[in-house]
Design a protein around this motif. Structure first.
Motif, PDB file in Angstrom:
ATOM      1  N   MET A  39      13.758  -4.642  22.491  1.00 47.56           N
ATOM      2  CA  MET A  39      13.390  -6.032  22.236  1.00 47.56           C
ATOM      3  C   MET A  39      13.384  -6.335  20.745  1.00 47.56           C
ATOM      4  SD  MET A  39      10.274  -6.618  24.959  1.00 47.56           S
ATOM      5  CE  MET A  39      10.114  -8.348  24.474  1.00 47.56           C
ATOM      6  N   GLN A  40      13.584  -7.593  20.401  1.00 44.92           N
ATOM      7  CA  GLN A  40      13.599  -8.004  19.007  1.00 44.92           C
ATOM      8  C   GLN A  40      12.232  -7.845  18.354  1.00 44.92           C
ATOM      9  OE1 GLN A  40      16.057  -8.680  17.125  1.00 44.92           O
ATOM     10  NE2 GLN A  40      15.060  -9.542  15.320  1.00 44.92           N
ATOM     11  N   THR A  41      11.172  -8.034  19.147  1.00 43.15           N
ATOM     12  CA  THR A  41       9.823  -8.033  18.572  1.00 43.15           C
ATOM     13  C   THR A  41       9.014  -6.851  19.076  1.00 43.15           C
ATOM     14  OG1 THR A  41       9.033  -9.461  20.361  1.00 43.15           O
ATOM     15  CG2 THR A  41       9.804 -10.539  18.340  1.00 43.15           C
ATOM     16  N   THR A  42       7.980  -6.505  18.312  1.00 36.51           N
ATOM     17  CA  THR A  42       7.065  -5.441  18.686  1.00 36.51           C
ATOM     18  C   THR A  42       5.639  -5.887  18.399  1.00 36.51           C
ATOM     19  OG1 THR A  42       6.412  -3.137  18.305  1.00 36.51           O
ATOM     20  CG2 THR A  42       7.265  -4.351  16.414  1.00 36.51           C
ATOM     21  N   ARG A  43       4.692  -5.242  19.074  1.00 36.70           N
ATOM     22  CA  ARG A  43       3.278  -5.531  18.814  1.00 36.70           C
ATOM     23  C   ARG A  43       2.657  -4.498  17.887  1.00 36.70           C
ATOM     24  NH1 ARG A  43       3.327  -4.285  24.351  1.00 36.70           N
ATOM     25  NH2 ARG A  43       2.934  -6.481  24.822  1.00 36.70           N
ATOM     26  N   ASN A  44       3.465  -3.507  17.457  1.00 36.14           N
ATOM     27  CA  ASN A  44       2.956  -2.407  16.625  1.00 36.14           C
ATOM     28  C   ASN A  44       3.521  -2.484  15.218  1.00 36.14           C
ATOM     29  OD1 ASN A  44       1.454  -0.984  18.755  1.00 36.14           O
ATOM     30  ND2 ASN A  44       3.487  -0.645  19.643  1.00 36.14           N
ATOM     31  N   ILE A  45       2.642  -2.491  14.231  1.00 31.54           N
ATOM     32  CA  ILE A  45       3.018  -2.687  12.834  1.00 31.54           C
ATOM     33  C   ILE A  45       2.386  -1.604  11.968  1.00 31.54           C
ATOM     34  CG2 ILE A  45       2.792  -4.234  10.842  1.00 31.54           C
ATOM     35  CD1 ILE A  45       4.680  -5.326  12.937  1.00 31.54           C
ATOM     36  N   LEU A  46       3.159  -1.101  11.004  1.00 31.38           N
ATOM     37  CA  LEU A  46       2.638  -0.198   9.966  1.00 31.38           C
ATOM     38  C   LEU A  46       2.446  -0.973   8.678  1.00 31.38           C
ATOM     39  CD1 LEU A  46       2.066   2.622   8.603  1.00 31.38           C
ATOM     40  CD2 LEU A  46       4.544   2.714   8.158  1.00 31.38           C
ATOM     41  N   MET A  47       1.283  -0.800   8.044  1.00 30.83           N
ATOM     42  CA  MET A  47       1.039  -1.368   6.721  1.00 30.83           C
ATOM     43  C   MET A  47       0.442  -0.288   5.827  1.00 30.83           C
ATOM     44  SD  MET A  47      -0.424  -5.177   7.739  1.00 30.83           S
ATOM     45  CE  MET A  47      -0.394  -5.785   6.041  1.00 30.83           C
ATOM     46  N   ILE A  48       0.824  -0.296   4.555  1.00 33.01           N
ATOM     47  CA  ILE A  48       0.321   0.679   3.578  1.00 33.01           C
ATOM     48  C   ILE A  48      -0.651  -0.026   2.630  1.00 33.01           C
ATOM     49  CG2 ILE A  48       0.901   2.332   1.771  1.00 33.01           C
ATOM     50  CD1 ILE A  48       1.935   3.164   4.507  1.00 33.01           C
ATOM     51  N   ARG A  49      -1.899   0.428   2.620  1.00 34.23           N
ATOM     52  CA  ARG A  49      -2.923  -0.174   1.749  1.00 34.23           C
ATOM     53  C   ARG A  49      -2.776   0.400   0.340  1.00 34.23           C
ATOM     54  NH1 ARG A  49      -8.691  -0.001   0.439  1.00 34.23           N
ATOM     55  NH2 ARG A  49      -9.558  -2.118   0.686  1.00 34.23           N
ATOM     56  N   PRO A  50      -2.534  -0.434  -0.653  1.00 34.95           N
ATOM     57  CA  PRO A  50      -2.193   0.068  -1.993  1.00 34.95           C
ATOM     58  C   PRO A  50      -3.406   0.606  -2.743  1.00 34.95           C
ATOM     59  CG  PRO A  50      -2.373  -2.315  -2.061  1.00 34.95           C
ATOM     60  CD  PRO A  50      -2.544  -1.914  -0.608  1.00 34.95           C
ATOM     61  N   VAL A  51      -3.134   1.495  -3.691  1.00 37.73           N
ATOM     62  CA  VAL A  51      -4.189   1.974  -4.588  1.00 37.73           C
ATOM     63  C   VAL A  51      -3.923   1.582  -6.035  1.00 37.73           C
ATOM     64  CG1 VAL A  51      -4.800   3.931  -3.118  1.00 37.73           C
ATOM     65  CG2 VAL A  51      -3.090   4.236  -4.914  1.00 37.73           C
ATOM     66  N   ASN A  52      -2.694   1.155  -6.339  1.00 36.48           N
ATOM     67  CA  ASN A  52      -2.391   0.770  -7.722  1.00 36.48           C
ATOM     68  C   ASN A  52      -1.288  -0.287  -7.740  1.00 36.48           C
ATOM     69  OD1 ASN A  52      -2.538   0.777 -10.531  1.00 36.48           O
ATOM     70  ND2 ASN A  52      -1.056   2.436 -10.753  1.00 36.48           N
ATOM     71  N   PHE A  53      -1.516  -1.379  -7.004  1.00 34.81           N
ATOM     72  CA  PHE A  53      -0.532  -2.449  -6.988  1.00 34.81           C
ATOM     73  C   PHE A  53      -0.492  -3.132  -8.353  1.00 34.81           C
ATOM     74  CE2 PHE A  53       0.642  -6.911  -6.509  1.00 34.81           C
ATOM     75  CZ  PHE A  53       1.848  -6.809  -5.845  1.00 34.81           C
ATOM     76  N   ARG A  54       0.716  -3.378  -8.834  1.00 35.99           N
ATOM     77  CA  ARG A  54       0.891  -4.086 -10.108  1.00 35.99           C
ATOM     78  C   ARG A  54       2.322  -4.579 -10.205  1.00 35.99           C
ATOM     79  NH1 ARG A  54       4.065  -0.939 -13.230  1.00 35.99           N
ATOM     80  NH2 ARG A  54       3.957   1.338 -12.997  1.00 35.99           N
ATOM     81  N   PHE A  55       2.594  -5.371 -11.221  1.00 33.98           N
ATOM     82  CA  PHE A  55       3.951  -5.793 -11.549  1.00 33.98           C
ATOM     83  C   PHE A  55       4.777  -4.555 -11.906  1.00 33.98           C
ATOM     84  CE2 PHE A  55       7.123  -7.136 -14.708  1.00 33.98           C
ATOM     85  CZ  PHE A  55       7.719  -8.209 -14.061  1.00 33.98           C
ATOM     86  N   ASN A  56       5.895  -4.372 -11.229  1.00 32.88           N
ATOM     87  CA  ASN A  56       6.735  -3.182 -11.421  1.00 32.88           C
ATOM     88  C   ASN A  56       7.941  -3.553 -12.285  1.00 32.88           C
ATOM     89  OD1 ASN A  56       8.227  -0.842 -11.263  1.00 32.88           O
ATOM     90  ND2 ASN A  56       8.253  -0.734  -9.027  1.00 32.88           N
ATOM     91  N   GLU A  57       7.933  -3.067 -13.519  1.00 36.47           N
ATOM     92  CA  GLU A  57       9.019  -3.399 -14.451  1.00 36.47           C
ATOM     93  C   GLU A  57      10.367  -2.883 -13.956  1.00 36.47           C
ATOM     94  OE1 GLU A  57       6.257  -1.807 -15.222  1.00 36.47           O
ATOM     95  OE2 GLU A  57       5.137  -3.084 -16.621  1.00 36.47           O
ATOM     96  N   GLN A  58      10.372  -1.784 -13.206  1.00 36.24           N
ATOM     97  CA  GLN A  58      11.628  -1.194 -12.751  1.00 36.24           C
ATOM     98  C   GLN A  58      12.342  -2.079 -11.728  1.00 36.24           C
ATOM     99  OE1 GLN A  58      11.528   2.905 -11.506  1.00 36.24           O
ATOM    100  NE2 GLN A  58      10.237   3.541 -13.214  1.00 36.24           N
TER     101      GLN A  58
END
Length: 306
Positions: A1-20
């Motif tokens: 199916m096109q859709t799913t009810r199961n999602i993975l998310m990663i909770r950040p520890v050092n989110f910031r503007f990434n120059e790269q």
């Protein structure tokens, strides 16, 4: 199916503007107060998770690790995708500091709940400076096995071909530019494919033949087209994802900024296909150059047998 009810998310520890990543992601703009960015992004992340769960979506949250530093770990859909035949694909990443996001422990954690039969690792293309950043580079029509992809430094046609060979998908390849004529870095900021609809910024495809081809392919697979303009694309209205909840209800997930950019007519059409769900992601969008869809890695894997 096109859709799913199961999602993975990663909770950040050092989110910031990434120059790269900023050199070819024109959606990124650094906040003036960088020392406050992570804290605010974390609040947005946690609120987004709560919105999804309160709407009946199964969200698996895994914490990022402090080392090595991964400022864009909040966008896991670029390094991994999960498929209904039990295959996991790992992808080659343009930015060196994003390559550390690929984590075997994340795959191992998911294997306790889902069946993982094979891992297709495309990351070796990094040695050739060839990249394909997952379901950022590709917008997948899973029902019809079509991978829509606008070419950029992050979306290499040869790597795309290899993915298609391994997965059985067919590629629909085109070029797309923003209003300033700069290549769009990821396909999923300009289009979203649902089960019965597609949201797309067709004016971002400058070649008339390519534009007609993409539109026709979408229509041929039964999609109603909802067109957005450059301004709406810049508000991340292309960066949506259709999911299902535990009750089987169709939901279209987006950011608050994306929702507010839509006209009432567009909202009315979209509501014929799904219930709209949104959350404020302004700090993440500004500094990361990605939005709701980028934060969601859909888990289409079969459930593990007990």
């Amino acid at each position: 199916m096109q859709t799913t009810r199961n999602i993975l998310m990663i909770r950040p520890v050092n989110f910031r503007f990434n120059e790269q990543t900023a050199e070819n992601n024109k959606f990124q703009k650094a906040s003036d107060l960088q020392d406050q960015v992570h804290e605010q992004a974390l609040k947005e992340f946690d609120q987004f998770v709560e919105v999804l769960r309160s709407n009946g979506v199964n969200v698996t949250v895994i914490d990022d690790t402090p080392q090595p530093e991964t400022p864009d770990s909040i966008f896991p859909n670029n390094w991994v995708s999960f498929h209904d035949d039990g295959t996991v694909y790992l992808y080659p990443m343009f930015s060196v500091n994003r390559r550390h996001e690929r984590r075997g422990d994340v795959i191992s954690t998911l294997s306790t709940r889902f069946q993982i039969k094979d891992v297709g690792d495309l990351s070796n293309f990094e040695a050739k400076h060839m990249f394909l950043e997952g379901t950022g580079s590709m917008v997948l029509d899973r029902d019809h096995k079509i991978a829509y992809a606008c070419l950029s430094l992050r979306t290499n046609e040869a790597v795309l071909h290899e993915f298609c060979v391994q997965s059985g998908y067919t590629a629909v390849v085109f070029s797309a530019l923003d209003a300033g004529g700069f290549p769009i870095y990821h396909t999923n900021v300009m289009m979203c494919v649902g089960d019965t609809f597609a949201v797309i910024c067709l004016e971002a495809i400058p070649d008339p033949a390519q534009r007609a081809l993409v539109a026709q392919r979408l229509r041929d697979t039964g999609k109603a087209l909802i067109e957005i303009d450059f301004q709406q694309m810049g508000s991340f209205a292309g960066n949506m994802l259709q999911v299902r909840n535990e009750a089987g209800e169709s939901l279209l997930v987006m950011s608050e900024q994306a929702f507010k950019s839509l006209s009432q007519d567009q909202v009315s059409v979209l509501e014929q296909h799904a219930r709209l769900v949104y959350s404020p992601l302004y700090t993440i969008e500004q500094n990361g150059g990605g939005s709701a869809r980028c934060m969601l890695a859909e888990i289409h894997l079969p459930l593990a047998q007990r």
